[in-house]
Motif scaffolding. Structure first.
Motif, PDB file in Angstrom:
ATOM      1  N   LYS A 114      45.997  39.871  35.535  1.00  0.00           N
ATOM      2  CA  LYS A 114      46.495  39.564  34.194  1.00  0.00           C
ATOM      3  C   LYS A 114      47.160  40.814  33.599  1.00  0.00           C
ATOM      4  CE  LYS A 114      44.772  38.029  29.702  1.00  0.00           C
ATOM      5  NZ  LYS A 114      43.595  37.521  28.981  1.00  0.00           N
TER       6      LYS A 114
ATOM      7  N   PHE B 112      46.796  40.454  25.692  1.00  0.00           N
ATOM      8  CA  PHE B 112      45.532  40.232  24.977  1.00  0.00           C
ATOM      9  C   PHE B 112      44.376  40.258  25.969  1.00  0.00           C
ATOM     10  CE2 PHE B 112      48.789  38.224  22.380  1.00  0.00           C
ATOM     11  CZ  PHE B 112      48.518  38.775  21.138  1.00  0.00           C
TER      12      PHE B 112
ATOM     13  N   HIS C 284      35.813  31.770  38.948  1.00  0.00           N
ATOM     14  CA  HIS C 284      36.026  32.495  37.687  1.00  0.00           C
ATOM     15  C   HIS C 284      34.731  32.528  36.878  1.00  0.00           C
ATOM     16  CE1 HIS C 284      37.725  33.949  33.989  1.00  0.00           C
ATOM     17  NE2 HIS C 284      38.863  34.188  34.626  1.00  0.00           N
TER      18      HIS C 284
ATOM     19  N   ARG D 193      33.132  37.077  27.039  1.00  0.00           N
ATOM     20  CA  ARG D 193      32.240  36.067  27.615  1.00  0.00           C
ATOM     21  C   ARG D 193      30.961  35.983  26.791  1.00  0.00           C
ATOM     22  NH1 ARG D 193      33.691  37.908  33.809  1.00  0.00           N
ATOM     23  NH2 ARG D 193      35.829  37.171  33.557  1.00  0.00           N
TER      24      ARG D 193
ATOM     25  N   ASN E  47      34.260  43.395  43.430  1.00  0.00           N
ATOM     26  CA  ASN E  47      35.595  42.858  43.095  1.00  0.00           C
ATOM     27  C   ASN E  47      36.644  43.347  44.098  1.00  0.00           C
ATOM     28  OD1 ASN E  47      33.902  42.964  40.679  1.00  0.00           O
ATOM     29  ND2 ASN E  47      35.682  42.138  39.620  1.00  0.00           N
TER      30      ASN E  47
HETATM   31  O1  F7E Z   1      36.637  40.227  34.982  1.00  0.00           O
HETATM   32  C1  F7E Z   1      36.584  41.773  31.664  1.00  0.00           C
HETATM   33  C2  F7E Z   1      35.591  40.678  31.955  1.00  0.00           C
HETATM   34  O2  F7E Z   1      37.485  37.975  35.606  1.00  0.00           O
HETATM   35  C3  F7E Z   1      36.338  41.575  35.143  1.00  0.00           C
HETATM   36  C4  F7E Z   1      35.516  37.299  40.625  1.00  0.00           C
HETATM   37  O3  F7E Z   1      36.299  37.441  41.777  1.00  0.00           O
HETATM   38  O4  F7E Z   1      34.622  39.511  40.874  1.00  0.00           O
HETATM   39  C5  F7E Z   1      35.289  38.658  39.963  1.00  0.00           C
HETATM   40  O5  F7E Z   1      34.524  38.460  38.778  1.00  0.00           O
HETATM   41  C6  F7E Z   1      35.869  42.167  33.833  1.00  0.00           C
HETATM   42  C7  F7E Z   1      34.821  41.334  33.097  1.00  0.00           C
HETATM   43  O6  F7E Z   1      36.327  39.414  37.346  1.00  0.00           O
HETATM   44  C8  F7E Z   1      39.483  40.126  30.212  1.00  0.00           C
HETATM   45  O7  F7E Z   1      34.803  40.380  30.808  1.00  0.00           O
HETATM   46  C9  F7E Z   1      38.263  41.866  29.779  1.00  0.00           C
HETATM   47  O8  F7E Z   1      33.826  42.176  32.577  1.00  0.00           O
HETATM   48  O9  F7E Z   1      38.576  40.009  36.623  1.00  0.00           O
HETATM   49  P1  F7E Z   1      37.355  39.355  36.137  1.00  0.00           P
HETATM   50  P2  F7E Z   1      34.721  39.325  37.447  1.00  0.00           P
HETATM   51  O10 F7E Z   1      34.141  38.555  36.328  1.00  0.00           O
HETATM   52  O11 F7E Z   1      34.194  40.697  37.664  1.00  0.00           O
HETATM   53  C10 F7E Z   1      33.351  39.049  41.362  1.00  0.00           C
HETATM   54  C11 F7E Z   1      32.861  40.013  42.408  1.00  0.00           C
HETATM   55  C12 F7E Z   1      33.366  37.636  41.817  1.00  0.00           C
HETATM   56  O12 F7E Z   1      32.619  37.245  42.709  1.00  0.00           O
HETATM   57  C13 F7E Z   1      34.180  36.679  41.005  1.00  0.00           C
HETATM   58  O13 F7E Z   1      34.429  35.491  41.736  1.00  0.00           O
HETATM   59  O14 F7E Z   1      36.977  42.228  32.937  1.00  0.00           O
HETATM   60  N1  F7E Z   1      37.774  41.304  30.904  1.00  0.00           N
HETATM   61  N2  F7E Z   1      39.316  41.161  29.337  1.00  0.00           N
HETATM   62  C14 F7E Z   1      38.509  40.224  31.212  1.00  0.00           C
HETATM   63  N3  F7E Z   1      38.431  39.348  32.239  1.00  0.00           N
HETATM   64  C15 F7E Z   1      39.355  38.359  32.287  1.00  0.00           C
HETATM   65  N4  F7E Z   1      39.337  37.472  33.308  1.00  0.00           N
HETATM   66  N5  F7E Z   1      40.330  38.208  31.300  1.00  0.00           N
HETATM   67  C16 F7E Z   1      40.427  39.079  30.266  1.00  0.00           C
HETATM   68  O15 F7E Z   1      41.292  38.941  29.394  1.00  0.00           O
END
Ligand code: F7E
Length: 316
Positions: free
Chosen positions: A161, A178, A54, A264, A147
């Motif tokens: 989510k 949220f 994460h 973030r 992703n």
């Molecule tokens: O976030 C935004 C967040 O946590 C995607 C992992 O598998 O792919 C993944 O990493 C985007 C980001 O994935 C929320 O800020 C908005 O810009 O689903 P994510 P990630 O960070 O792209 C790569 C390829 C990997 O290698 C990693 O291991 O979405 N976002 N609102 C949010 N993200 C989360 N988690 N939660 C929110 O509420």
């Protein structure tokens, strides 16, 4: 040991027949356990998907993330280096290594500029995989995966989510979803397609590195809108930044809100992969597109929520 995601495979396919599948205890932080497993199993192939994966959490536990994601790979590579069997090694490298280096399409020669502790650790592991390949003539490969999602995705990653929360809202079990940065763009593919690519990378004639992606990018906002549509919500966006809200125009209710907690300290704004090398050399291409992926995930979560009155709070 958490084996929820493989439990059905373990049970249905093998009916707990341990002659077919054996599970070992090991830890990416513990070389002795990795060495022991490798010596006992004498594997033909190793797929290293182990990680604190994460990105948001990696800002909170940077040292641990760098240890298991970065040094963990050195522990495996070093155990394989002097091993009698020529084990092929696949490293799950990540599009997070590109970070904010480019707002153009990204391929195997795009420079890395990681923007998180997780991205830095993955870049370190990527380079170590190459170093061991070149220095010791090992069959060690990087799949640079963008992703990849599915109904098995962890519930704190944005796609899952969204689909889980909207399904709960639809069934009256949750009021609002949220989120953080709605403008982030990601190249989202279907995990099953990407697993096939991992396997193809190790069946290739020579050890090499490949970008695996769909060659399409979409915002988080777009993902949420399309998932909502499949559940008969019709989202209208009002406000900007942390004041942005998604209102269901059928009822006038706010069902999506942006809150600072889910931003973030530093985010990657634009990821879009060019997987033409994988297409040309591995004959790989993604079979499931963006709309189909959302449909698979929404339908699965609707079923999940119906089955087990899913209670969930989200920390990331
Ligand atoms: O976030 C935004 C967040 O946590 C995607 C992992 O598998 O792919 C993944 O990493 C985007 C980001 O994935 C929320 O800020 C908005 O810009 O689903 P994510 P990630 O960070 O792209 C790569 C390829 C990997 O290698 C990693 O291991 O979405 N976002 N609102 C949010 N993200 C989360 N988690 N939660 C929110 O509420």
């Amino acid at each position: 040991m958490n084996r929820e995601r493989i439990e059905s495979l373990y049970y249905k396919t093998y009916n707990y027949n341990t002659e077919n599948i054996e599970i070992f205890y090991g830890d990416m932080g513990d070389s002795s356990s990795l060495n022991r497993i490798i010596r006992k199993c004498k594997p033909d192939e190793i797929y290293n998907l182990a990680a604190q994966s994460h990105v948001g959490v990696s800002f909170k536990i940077p040292e641990y993330t760098c240890d298991v994601v970065g040094l963990g790979v050195v522990r495996i590579l070093d155990a394989l280096k002097d091993f009698t069997i020529k084990t092929k090694f696949y490293q799950a490298s990540s599009s997070e290594m590109f970070g904010n280096s480019s707002n153009q399409i990204q391929n195997e020669v795009t420079p890395f500029l990681p923007s998180s502790p997780y991205g830095c650790a993955k870049a370190f592991a990527y380079y170590m995989t190459r170093v061991y390949r070149e220095a010791y003539n090992m069959f060690a490969c990087n799949g640079i995966l963008f992703n990849h999602e599915s109904p098995r995705r962890g519930e704190n990653f944005v796609t899952r989510k969204i689909t889980l929360s909207l399904a709960r809202i639809k069934l009256g079990l949750q009021e609002k979803l949220f989120l953080g940065n709605l403008d982030a763009k990601r190249d989202w593919g279907y995990a099953k397609d990407y697993v096939e690519a991992m396997w193809l990378i190790l069946q290739n004639d020579k050890a090499d590195d490949f970008v695996i992606a769909t060659n399409e990018t979409h915002t988080v906002r777009e993902f949420a809108e399309k998932a909502a549509k499949l559940l008969d919500f019709d989202i209208e966006w009002q406000g900007e930044g942390i004041n942005e809200k998604g209102i269901d125009s059928n009822t006038g209710k706010i069902i999506i809100e942006v809150i600072p907690k889910f931003y973030r300290p530093l985010d990657v704004n634009f990821l879009l992969g060019d997987s033409s090398k994988a297409k040309k050399e591995l004959n790989w291409h993604p079979k499931v597109n963006f709309n189909e992926l959302i449909e698979i995930m929404v339908n699965a979560d609707l079923e999940n929520v119906k089955k087990i009155n899913y209670m969930k709070s989200f920390n990331e």
